[in-house]
Design an enzyme around this catalytic site. Structure first.
Site, short mmCIF file in Angstrom:
data_model
loop_
_atom_site.label_atom_id
_atom_site.label_comp_id
_atom_site.label_asym_id
_atom_site.label_seq_id
_atom_site.Cartn_x
_atom_site.Cartn_y
_atom_site.Cartn_z
N ASP A 518 0.85 -1.19 0.00
CA ASP A 518 0.00 0.00 0.00
C ASP A 518 0.89 1.24 0.00
OD1 ASP A 518 -2.05 1.82 0.25
OD2 ASP A 518 -2.38 1.46 2.39
N GLU A 527 -2.77 0.58 -7.89
CA GLU A 527 -3.36 1.53 -8.84
C GLU A 527 -4.75 1.05 -9.27
OE1 GLU A 527 -2.15 4.09 -12.83
OE2 GLU A 527 -1.12 2.20 -12.41
#
Length: 545
Positions: A518, A527
């Protein structure tokens, strides 16, 4: 299993009870953090560093009353060198609406809901992501109107002057726009509405237009602009420089006046482009009685589809979104044009292309066999068995691992697992069979937290979700990005190839051959994309009321 009814009230001190989970450094409960429909298959996984001290788990309600008790089922799996003890719990018999949590060895899970409307908030969040992705004068969310000069010039065509390519959606965390993923996304939005209009007519802004069709119109208007010449369309707006200019808001893009458009056409692009416009023609005719726009979409779809045989043999050299086949997309285009015209030549083409589709047990922006087989099965029932073949592959893969992941980890794991759910839903629609319901639920629940990392991979959905999403707008908004579903865990070999292996972090102990990170910079695991969100919107819209 035992259901326990209490005929007395136990008063507990608030000092000892909280809605927050009680965590441990040695034992972890992994489950869907949102909740379940009352009739759902409901399970969780326990992972532990040490041997289990107890054999029974409990489920309590928000008043701390014990509602459900049953035994854990120890599993013969080993996660990695950190976690050697694993167990499975099944509470499918708990179907009363309410808020609950699991407790095992004094460790409490996140609270979850059982309710008929539990997934409506997920659906409503996912649709907002597309508003953030909007480009041009399309009333975007979280940023100002942007890229009003698209496109500064055209590359790959005799006339290189600029043309109007405003609108559409930014593809992912960057500001490039692609015809292929815009076509896929637009098609999925329209397909969702046509598949179940009673579920996808939600209207959060109360303007009497289903939100999903309002969003699809953003894609359609851009696609129509892309067809700037009779024999050509734009396949991409902006180039690789976009990835190298650093974090910036779209309305402050340093390339605002220098965003070229590229002309390229292959048969896969032709197929999805024509399919999107053909299905739109029906909806705009039947739902809005807009004959002019409907005719424009259908005529453009037919015109572009007729170009398929004038294209050279398939050689897709796209740097991004490279495809490996085109028959499925041409079959989809042909069947959608047939459904809009009732012209038998298109059905004949669709079935011929369908027979030439090779087996591909995958789902992504470029792998849509399951959807095509569903569409063709209405006219040739042999395509039902081909859809089932895909699902059998997923089922076998799911049965072979701890968390029941039905699809191999890849660059876009969450999107592929959403495709497993979609495939299961389509098969059930065709056959009324519940054979793959559990498979679908396990894949859905993986996205929402029933995974080794204990992460819901949709922003602000669940209690533990990505907070450093690889996205320009999230970067400038303290991570805030409503409805964004990130790509999720990927093979360690892929992260190594792109030099994105993370340093030690909160997920390190849970990583194995797949890794999740993350981090703002991680464009493989963290993404979001418009295509992934479009598939997710279909599945969570389907489970919503």
């Amino acid at each position: 299993m035992k259901i326990i009814r209490f005929y007395f009230i136990i008063v507990l001190s608030l000092l000892f009870y909280s809605c927050n989970p009680i965590t441990s450094e040695t034992l972890f409960l992994r489950l869907n953090q949102i909740g379940f429909l009352p009739g759902d298959f409901k399970t969780a996984i326990i992972i532990s560093r040490n041997p289990f001290e107890e054999k029974v788990f409990t489920i309590k309600n928000s008043d701390d009353e014990t509602i459900f008790v049953d035994s854990i089922q120890q599993l013969p799996f080993k996660l990695n060198s950190n976690f050697n003890y694993l167990a499975y719990i099944d509470f499918s018999d708990l179907n009363k609406s309410g808020e609950y949590f699991i407790e095992f060895q004094k460790v409490k899970s996140y609270a979850f809901m059982i309710d008929e409307n539990v997934f409506s908030a997920v659906r409503d969040s996912l649709i907002k992501f597309f508003q953030v992705q909007r480009c041009g004068p399309t009333n975007p969310l979280l940023h100002n109107v942007c890229h009003l000069q698209d496109a500064s010039k055209v590359i790959g065509y005799t006339d290189s002057t600029g043309i109007d390519l405003t609108g559409g959606w930014h593809d992912a965390g960057d500001y490039i726009k692609f015809l292929y993923t815009t076509s896929f996304t637009t098609y999925m939005l329209l397909f969702s509405y046509e598949f179940a209009p009673e579920k996808f007519s939600f209207d959060l802004d109360n303007d009497s237009v289903p939100d999903i069709l309002q969003e699809a119109r953003v894609g359609l208007d851009f696609l129509l602009r892309c067809n700037f010449a009779e024999d050509a369309f734009i396949s991409q707006v902006q180039d690789d420089r976009d990835h190298k200019a650093g974090w910036r808001l779209p309305d402050e893009d340093v390339f605002t006046f220098d965003r070229p458009a590229f002309v390229k056409m292959n048969r896969g692009q032709i197929g999805l482009y024509a399919a999107s416009l053909a299905i739109a023609s029906r909806i705009w005719n039947d739902r809005f009685y807009d004959n002019e726009f409907s005719d424009k979409c259908l005529n453009t779809a037919r015109k572009i589809f007729e170009l398929r045989n004038s294209i050279d043999d398939f050689a897709d050299d796209e740097k991004y979104y490279n495809q490996n086949e085109f028959y499925s997309k041409l079959a989809l285009a042909a069947v959608e044009i047939f459904n809009s015209t009732n012209d038998g030549k298109y059905l004949k083409s669709a079935l011929e292309y369908g027979k030439r589709i090779r087996e591909n047990n995958w789902w992504s922006w470029g792998d849509v066999n399951a959807l095509v087989f569903y569409k063709l099965a209405k006219y040739d029932s042999t395509f039902i068995s081909r859809l089932k073949t895909i699902l059998n592959f997923y089922q076998n893969h799911s049965d072979s691992n701890l968390f029941g992941e039905a699809h191999p980890y890849n660059w876009g794991t969450t999107h592929s697992l959403a495709g497993v759910v979609l495939s299961s839903i389509l098969y059930k629609k065709l056959t009324d069979s519940e054979e793959f319901d559990k498979l679908a639920i396990l894949s859905r629940d993986f996205i929402l937290g029933r995974n080794v990392w204990g992460m819901s991979f949709i922003y602000n959905i669940g209690k533990n979700f990505p907070k450093r999403i690889h996205h320009h707008i999230a970067y400038f908004n303290q991570g805030y990005l409503p409805g964004a579903m990130v790509s999720g865990p990927a093979p360690d070999s892929l992260l190594k190839k792109f030099n994105l292996l993370p340093s030690k972090n909160e997920f390190t102990d849970f990583n194995f051959s797949a890794i999740y990170s993350d981090e703002f910079e991680n464009y493989i695991t963290n993404e979001p994309t418009i295509s992934g969100n479009a598939t997710a919107l279909f599945i969570f819209g389907y489970y919503s009321n």
